[in-house]
Scaffold this motif. Structure first.
Motif, short mmCIF file in Angstrom:
data_model
loop_
_atom_site.label_atom_id
_atom_site.label_comp_id
_atom_site.label_asym_id
_atom_site.label_seq_id
_atom_site.Cartn_x
_atom_site.Cartn_y
_atom_site.Cartn_z
N ARG A 167 32.44 48.82 37.92
CA ARG A 167 32.87 47.93 39.01
C ARG A 167 33.21 48.62 40.33
O ARG A 167 34.09 49.52 40.28
N SER A 174 36.16 46.53 47.25
CA SER A 174 36.43 46.88 48.72
C SER A 174 37.58 45.98 49.05
O SER A 174 37.85 44.96 48.71
N MET A 224 30.98 43.48 53.48
CA MET A 224 30.94 43.05 52.02
C MET A 224 30.13 42.20 51.21
O MET A 224 29.44 42.50 50.32
N LEU A 273 29.30 42.09 47.45
CA LEU A 273 30.91 41.86 46.82
C LEU A 273 31.34 40.61 46.97
O LEU A 273 30.92 39.76 48.02
N ALA A 303 35.07 42.37 45.00
CA ALA A 303 34.26 43.11 43.96
C ALA A 303 33.12 42.88 43.59
O ALA A 303 32.60 41.93 43.76
N ILE A 304 32.24 43.86 43.10
CA ILE A 304 31.05 43.82 42.38
C ILE A 304 30.99 44.54 41.25
O ILE A 304 31.39 45.79 41.11
N HIS A 325 25.39 43.99 40.74
CA HIS A 325 24.44 44.64 41.57
C HIS A 325 23.12 44.78 41.13
O HIS A 325 22.21 44.73 41.88
#
Length: 190
Positions: free
Chosen positions: A137, A140, A153, A158, A177-178, A183
């Motif tokens: 994970r 940002s 982002m 994200l 977040a991602i 992804h």
């Protein structure tokens, strides 16, 4: 995560991402003392305002690669060889409520804003974070009013994770977040 990952160099159509060097100190100093660039960073005050402290940033960036297998890369334009800014993977120790975490971030000299460089530079580093470093994970973090970074982002895939407050100065921030799976799914769709 692999035991040792050497500092890496990445390229895109328009950019070279490479470990920082002494040649980056002056443009980095210029960038970190520009009030427009620093508007949404930390408490909004300009960064290190002398060559010695800026050289320390470059030295710590090199050390980060040695210790963590990831870190800051200088972003250089391929057509003119100019220092445009940097992109980084770093542990956001300033925001303990989200730890453990690794953050992807960027900063560019004002003359290079609006050209899509942040997204172009961050995407291969995000690929590197998942494929080479082996992270599960990446987050940002942005100031709520920093819409430019918010758009980058979102382009990176994200998504909103949580709101937080930086303990050292009380600034509200937004955490996106991602995951590696998100992804990979996004990459398959592109």
């Amino acid at each position: 995560m692999p035991e040792k990952i050497a500092p890496t160099t990445l390229t895109t159509a328009r950019l070279l991402l490479r470990p920082p060097t002494e040649a980056d100190i002056e443009p980095l100093l210029e960038m970190n003392t520009d009030p427009d660039v620093m508007r949404y960073i930390g408490d909004g005050n300009v960064g290190p305002a002398d060559r010695e402290s800026t050289a320390g940033i470059v030295a710590r960036a090199r050390q980060g690669w040695a210790e963590n297998g990831y870190g800051m890369l200088s972003v250089i334009t391929r057509d003119g060889g100019e220092y445009a800014g940097w992109v980084t993977l770093a542990v956001p120790r300033f925001l303990p409520q989200i730890l453990p975490a690794v953050e992807i971030g960027w900063r560019f000299r004002r003359a290079f804003w609006g050209r899509g460089y942040a997204t172009e530079a961050a995407m291969p580093l995000l690929d590197h974070a998942f494929a080479v470093v082996g992270l599960d994970r990446v987050v940002s973090i942005r100031h709520p009013d920093n819409e430019r970074s918010g758009r980058v982002m979102e382009k990176l895939g994200l998504r909103y994770a949580e709101d937080a407050v930086v303990p050292s100065h009380g600034q509200s921030v937004v955490v996106l977040a991602i995951t590696r799976e998100q992804h990979l799914e996004r990459s398959r769709q592109d």
